[in-house]
Every structure is written in structure tokens, then in C-alpha cells.
Design a protein around this motif. Structure first.
Motif, PDB file in Angstrom:
ATOM      1  N   ALA A   1       0.889  -1.312   0.015  1.00 63.35           N
ATOM      2  CA  ALA A   1      -0.136   0.006  -0.073  1.00 63.35           C
ATOM      3  C   ALA A   1       0.997   1.141   0.100  1.00 63.35           C
ATOM      4  CB  ALA A   1      -0.885  -0.143   1.192  1.00 63.35           C
ATOM      5  N   GLY A   2       0.255   2.327  -0.259  1.00 59.22           N
ATOM      6  CA  GLY A   2       1.005   3.576  -0.157  1.00 59.22           C
ATOM      7  C   GLY A   2       0.213   4.660   0.729  1.00 59.22           C
ATOM      8  N   THR A   3       1.322   5.461   1.296  1.00 57.98           N
ATOM      9  CA  THR A   3       0.576   6.614   2.108  1.00 57.98           C
ATOM     10  C   THR A   3      -0.056   7.791   1.124  1.00 57.98           C
ATOM     11  OG1 THR A   3       2.573   7.652   2.187  1.00 57.98           O
ATOM     12  CG2 THR A   3       2.261   6.282   3.952  1.00 57.98           C
ATOM     13  N   HIS A   4       0.221   7.797   0.221  1.00 58.63           N
ATOM     14  CA  HIS A   4      -0.103   8.669  -0.787  1.00 58.63           C
ATOM     15  C   HIS A   4      -0.123   8.063  -2.331  1.00 58.63           C
ATOM     16  CE1 HIS A   4      -0.278  11.769   2.042  1.00 58.63           C
ATOM     17  NE2 HIS A   4       1.042  11.521   2.372  1.00 58.63           N
ATOM     18  N   PRO A   5      -1.082   7.157  -2.674  1.00 53.14           N
ATOM     19  CA  PRO A   5      -0.864   6.324  -3.598  1.00 53.14           C
ATOM     20  C   PRO A   5      -0.846   7.001  -5.110  1.00 53.14           C
ATOM     21  CG  PRO A   5      -3.037   5.801  -2.710  1.00 53.14           C
ATOM     22  CD  PRO A   5      -2.176   6.646  -1.793  1.00 53.14           C
ATOM     23  N   ALA A   6      -0.399   6.605  -5.965  1.00 51.13           N
ATOM     24  CA  ALA A   6      -0.321   7.019  -7.383  1.00 51.13           C
ATOM     25  C   ALA A   6      -1.480   6.732  -8.087  1.00 51.13           C
ATOM     26  CB  ALA A   6       1.032   7.168  -8.277  1.00 51.13           C
ATOM     27  N   ASP A   7      -1.415   6.745  -9.491  1.00 42.11           N
ATOM     28  CA  ASP A   7      -2.485   6.422 -10.357  1.00 42.11           C
ATOM     29  C   ASP A   7      -2.295   5.056 -11.142  1.00 42.11           C
ATOM     30  OD1 ASP A   7      -4.105   8.658  -9.937  1.00 42.11           O
ATOM     31  OD2 ASP A   7      -3.224   9.722 -11.508  1.00 42.11           O
ATOM     32  N   ARG A   8      -1.025   4.649 -10.966  1.00 41.18           N
ATOM     33  CA  ARG A   8      -0.352   3.548 -11.669  1.00 41.18           C
ATOM     34  C   ARG A   8       0.895   2.888 -11.142  1.00 41.18           C
ATOM     35  NH1 ARG A   8       2.754   4.533 -16.851  1.00 41.18           N
ATOM     36  NH2 ARG A   8       3.359   6.680 -16.598  1.00 41.18           N
ATOM     37  N   ILE A   9       1.304   1.967 -11.561  1.00 39.67           N
ATOM     38  CA  ILE A   9       2.511   1.286 -11.015  1.00 39.67           C
ATOM     39  C   ILE A   9       3.542   2.048 -12.241  1.00 39.67           C
ATOM     40  CG2 ILE A   9       3.872  -0.710 -11.042  1.00 39.67           C
ATOM     41  CD1 ILE A   9       1.266  -2.310 -10.551  1.00 39.67           C
ATOM     42  N   ALA A  10       4.661   1.912 -11.439  1.00 39.16           N
ATOM     43  CA  ALA A  10       5.891   2.796 -12.373  1.00 39.16           C
ATOM     44  C   ALA A  10       6.267   1.879 -13.747  1.00 39.16           C
ATOM     45  CB  ALA A  10       7.177   3.212 -11.460  1.00 39.16           C
ATOM     46  N   PRO A  11       6.444   2.327 -14.896  1.00 37.53           N
ATOM     47  CA  PRO A  11       6.848   1.286 -15.952  1.00 37.53           C
ATOM     48  C   PRO A  11       8.061   0.640 -15.468  1.00 37.53           C
ATOM     49  CG  PRO A  11       5.969   3.343 -16.659  1.00 37.53           C
ATOM     50  CD  PRO A  11       5.889   3.639 -15.265  1.00 37.53           C
ATOM     51  N   GLY A  12       9.117   1.105 -14.963  1.00 39.50           N
ATOM     52  CA  GLY A  12      10.234   0.707 -14.497  1.00 39.50           C
ATOM     53  C   GLY A  12      10.115  -0.515 -13.560  1.00 39.50           C
ATOM     54  N   ALA A  13       9.338  -0.492 -12.588  1.00 38.64           N
ATOM     55  CA  ALA A  13       9.118  -1.459 -11.839  1.00 38.64           C
ATOM     56  C   ALA A  13       8.459  -2.685 -12.366  1.00 38.64           C
ATOM     57  CB  ALA A  13       8.004  -1.174 -10.644  1.00 38.64           C
ATOM     58  N   LEU A  14       7.417  -2.353 -13.506  1.00 40.38           N
ATOM     59  CA  LEU A  14       6.868  -3.507 -14.435  1.00 40.38           C
ATOM     60  C   LEU A  14       8.187  -4.210 -15.063  1.00 40.38           C
ATOM     61  CD1 LEU A  14       3.682  -1.609 -15.633  1.00 40.38           C
ATOM     62  CD2 LEU A  14       3.971  -3.554 -13.730  1.00 40.38           C
ATOM     63  N   ASP A  15       8.870  -3.290 -15.863  1.00 41.50           N
ATOM     64  CA  ASP A  15      10.115  -3.746 -16.481  1.00 41.50           C
ATOM     65  C   ASP A  15      11.043  -4.488 -15.749  1.00 41.50           C
ATOM     66  OD1 ASP A  15      11.538  -3.685 -18.989  1.00 41.50           O
ATOM     67  OD2 ASP A  15      13.034  -2.688 -17.561  1.00 41.50           O
ATOM     68  N   VAL A  16      11.396  -4.266 -14.497  1.00 42.45           N
ATOM     69  CA  VAL A  16      12.370  -4.927 -13.709  1.00 42.45           C
ATOM     70  C   VAL A  16      11.661  -6.065 -13.289  1.00 42.45           C
ATOM     71  CG1 VAL A  16      11.733  -4.171 -11.460  1.00 42.45           C
ATOM     72  CG2 VAL A  16      14.351  -4.806 -12.273  1.00 42.45           C
ATOM     73  N   ALA A  17      10.574  -6.508 -12.920  1.00 47.17           N
ATOM     74  CA  ALA A  17       9.677  -7.610 -12.436  1.00 47.17           C
ATOM     75  C   ALA A  17       9.769  -8.424 -13.782  1.00 47.17           C
ATOM     76  CB  ALA A  17       8.311  -7.232 -12.309  1.00 47.17           C
ATOM     77  N   ARG A  18       9.318  -8.093 -15.016  1.00 45.66           N
ATOM     78  CA  ARG A  18       9.495  -9.045 -16.089  1.00 45.66           C
ATOM     79  C   ARG A  18      10.856  -9.384 -16.375  1.00 45.66           C
ATOM     80  NH1 ARG A  18       5.635  -5.109 -18.568  1.00 45.66           N
ATOM     81  NH2 ARG A  18       7.385  -3.918 -19.144  1.00 45.66           N
ATOM     82  N   ARG A  19      11.926  -8.761 -16.202  1.00 44.33           N
ATOM     83  CA  ARG A  19      13.168  -9.165 -16.367  1.00 44.33           C
ATOM     84  C   ARG A  19      13.696 -10.089 -15.601  1.00 44.33           C
ATOM     85  NH1 ARG A  19      16.479  -5.126 -15.513  1.00 44.33           N
ATOM     86  NH2 ARG A  19      15.239  -3.333 -15.313  1.00 44.33           N
ATOM     87  N   HIS A  20      13.133 -10.055 -14.371  1.00 40.18           N
ATOM     88  CA  HIS A  20      13.293 -11.258 -13.237  1.00 40.18           C
ATOM     89  C   HIS A  20      12.505 -12.357 -13.281  1.00 40.18           C
ATOM     90  CE1 HIS A  20      16.906  -9.183 -11.197  1.00 40.18           C
ATOM     91  NE2 HIS A  20      16.293  -8.221 -11.561  1.00 40.18           N
ATOM     92  N   GLY A  21      11.411 -12.351 -14.275  1.00 39.14           N
ATOM     93  CA  GLY A  21      10.369 -13.451 -14.380  1.00 39.14           C
ATOM     94  C   GLY A  21       9.570 -13.507 -13.221  1.00 39.14           C
ATOM     95  N   MET A  22       9.189 -11.856 -12.635  1.00 41.52           N
ATOM     96  CA  MET A  22       8.236 -12.207 -11.397  1.00 41.52           C
ATOM     97  C   MET A  22       7.075 -11.213 -11.715  1.00 41.52           C
ATOM     98  SD  MET A  22       9.274 -10.486  -7.567  1.00 41.52           S
ATOM     99  CE  MET A  22       9.005  -8.792  -8.215  1.00 41.52           C
ATOM    100  N   PRO A  23       6.043 -11.802 -11.563  1.00 39.51           N
ATOM    101  CA  PRO A  23       4.802 -10.981 -11.895  1.00 39.51           C
ATOM    102  C   PRO A  23       4.384 -10.147 -10.819  1.00 39.51           C
ATOM    103  CG  PRO A  23       4.163 -13.113 -11.268  1.00 39.51           C
ATOM    104  CD  PRO A  23       5.541 -13.257 -11.381  1.00 39.51           C
ATOM    105  N   LEU A  24       3.837  -8.673 -11.128  1.00 39.86           N
ATOM    106  CA  LEU A  24       3.484  -7.770  -9.946  1.00 39.86           C
ATOM    107  C   LEU A  24       1.882  -8.035  -9.975  1.00 39.86           C
ATOM    108  CD1 LEU A  24       5.301  -4.459 -10.478  1.00 39.86           C
ATOM    109  CD2 LEU A  24       5.590  -6.243  -8.691  1.00 39.86           C
ATOM    110  N   GLU A  25       1.576  -8.739  -8.871  1.00 37.35           N
ATOM    111  CA  GLU A  25       0.007  -9.286  -8.492  1.00 37.35           C
ATOM    112  C   GLU A  25      -0.882  -8.130  -8.634  1.00 37.35           C
ATOM    113  OE1 GLU A  25      -0.597 -12.350  -8.749  1.00 37.35           O
ATOM    114  OE2 GLU A  25       1.412 -13.180  -8.723  1.00 37.35           O
ATOM    115  N   GLN A  26      -0.490  -6.932  -7.793  1.00 38.53           N
ATOM    116  CA  GLN A  26      -1.369  -5.866  -7.945  1.00 38.53           C
ATOM    117  C   GLN A  26      -1.639  -5.024  -8.865  1.00 38.53           C
ATOM    118  OE1 GLN A  26      -1.388  -4.217  -3.894  1.00 38.53           O
ATOM    119  NE2 GLN A  26      -1.985  -2.105  -4.711  1.00 38.53           N
TER     120      GLN A  26
END
Length: 234
Positions: A127-152
Motif C-alpha cells: 500500500a501507499g501513504t499517498h498512492p499514485a494512479d499507476r505502477i511505475a513502468p520501471g517497476a513492471l520492467d524490472v519485474a518482467r526481467r526477473h520473471g516475477m509478476p506484479l500481482e496488484q
């Protein structure tokens, strides 16, 4: 590590106060003020022991990315590979889930929760104390590169979690801003703080790789030490 380096580490740890400092930093980064309050050490005595540990390479410190005034102390786990702390502060026993919190819930907390899910049977969320509108593209990219899905799929606040945070949860802040904000909320401060630099600020693959590796190491360190408790009430 050479014999001389090992000797310096052992010499630095040859004091009860310094061993307590290491134990306190085992599960959570702390500011000197937080550490002094926890251990009941005067500031001049604490400063002396911290200098000794820093010189031996047992801990590091860096400036808060939150208020920019305080610093956080981080245990250099590589310097203590062959040592096991007597009291790491993990006296919570079984926990319902682990809740990772950062400010925007766009990168660090999302990655930490996904890493935790792969490493432990204890449920995890973020969770976030002040959540943004979407997950950062860089986070999605690093997760993909490590073969790890972001569930939320979407950032959310603590108030938007499926189950409210309770005392049976283990709350980990992975952002200095969030840690300092929750520290002011006496109703539910964090159980542990991981002072992980924000990769979104640099927004480069290298920055996200550094954050991912930092979080992965911390998750691997903590996950064997927490066990599943009761399921949250529906």
C-alpha cells in the motif's frame, strides 16, 4: 574477507552495546535517534559505538530521502555472514500477513510484496501513504526481467486494503517518507523499516535493478524468521 578484516569486525563487536546495536539493525534500518531511544544509550556514547562499527564496515549510513535532515543506519549483512544475532527484534511470533508500505505504492512496496510471495508462506500485500494512479513502468520492467509478476494491478492506500491493518500484521516501510509519516501516527508505526532509495526518482533500469536487488536480499533475510499466523477475519 581477509583475516585482518575479520579481526576488525570481531574487535568492533567485542562490546555488549555494539552487539545490541547490531541486533537492533538486523531487521530494520533505524536513525541514530531511534536507535538511541530503543537501546537507552546517551547520544555521545551511541556516537562512539557507531563510529567503531562504521570503521569496521559493519554498518553504513545515508541521508533520509524524506526530511533530508536525519540519517538511517543500515547493517552490512555481508560483514556478518558467519554471525547470528541473539535478539533481532523479531519477537512477534506468528503474523497474519506482511504489509509493505511506501509513499506512492508504485515500485518498492509492490516489488517487495511480490518478492515476499515467492519466498514465504506468510501472505503479503502493499500500500501507499499517498498512492499514485499507476505502477511505475520501471517497476513492471524490472519485474518482467526477473520473471516475477506484479500481482496488484493498481496502487492503493492502507485504508483500501481488503483487510484493515491490525496488530497481527507485520508492517514494513520501504520508503523514508512513509516511515517518517507513519512514525508520527502513534496508532500504527511500522514494525520494521527498509531505507531503500526510490528508483522512480532516477527512472533508469539500473536504479530499478539496485532497488530490486536490495529488496530481494532483505526479503531473503527476513522471510525465514516470520511464520504464518491465523487467517484475517472476513
Amino acid at each position: 574477507m581477509t583475516v585482518e578484516q575479520r579481526a576488525r569486525v570481531h574487535a568492533a563487536l567485542a562490546d555488549p552495546h555494539r552487539l545490541r546495536i547490531v541486533d537492533a539493525l538486523f531487521a530494520s534500518d533505524l536513525s541514530p535517534a531511534e536507535l538511541g531511544d530503543r537501546l537507552g544509550l546517551a547520544s555521545n556514547l551511541l556516537a562512539h559505538h557507531l563510529r567503531t562499527l562504521e570503521t569496521a564496515g559493519v554498518l553504513t549510513r545515508h541521508r533520509s530521502s524524506g526530511d533530508r535532515r536525519r540519517t538511517y543506519l543500515t547493517l552490512a549483512a555481508s560483514a556478518l555472514t558467519d554471525l547470528t544475532p541473539v535478539d533481532s527484534g523479531l519477537d512477534r511470533g506468528a503474523v497474519t500477513r506482511v504489509v509493505f508500505v511506501c509513499t506512492a505504492n508504485t515500485a518498492r512496496s509492490q516489488l517487495a510484496a511480490s518478492l515476499w510471495t515467492l519466498a514465504s508462506p506468510v501472505p503479503a500485500t502493499s500500500a501507499g501513504t499517498h498512492p499514485a494512479d499507476r505502477i511505475a513502468p520501471g517497476a513492471l520492467d524490472v519485474a518482467r526481467r526477473h520473471g516475477m509478476p506484479l500481482e496488484q494491478a493498481r496502487p492503493r492506500s492502507l485504508d483500501q486494503l481488503d483487510q484493515p491493518v491490525t496488530d497481527t500484521d507485520y508492517l514494513v516501510t520501504v520508503c523514508d517518507h512513509a516511515h517518517e509519516e507513519l512514525a508520527l501516527d502513534r496508532t500504527r508505526p511500522a514494525d520494521a523499516h527498509w531505507s531503500v532509495p526510490d528508483p522512480v526518482a532516477a527512472d533508469t533500469p539500473a536504479a530499478f535493478d539496485v532497488a530490486y536487488d536490495d529488496l530481494a536480499g532483505r526479503v531473503a533475510h527476513l522471510s525465514p524468521r516470520l511464520i504464518p499466523g491465523l487467517e484475517p477475519a472476513s
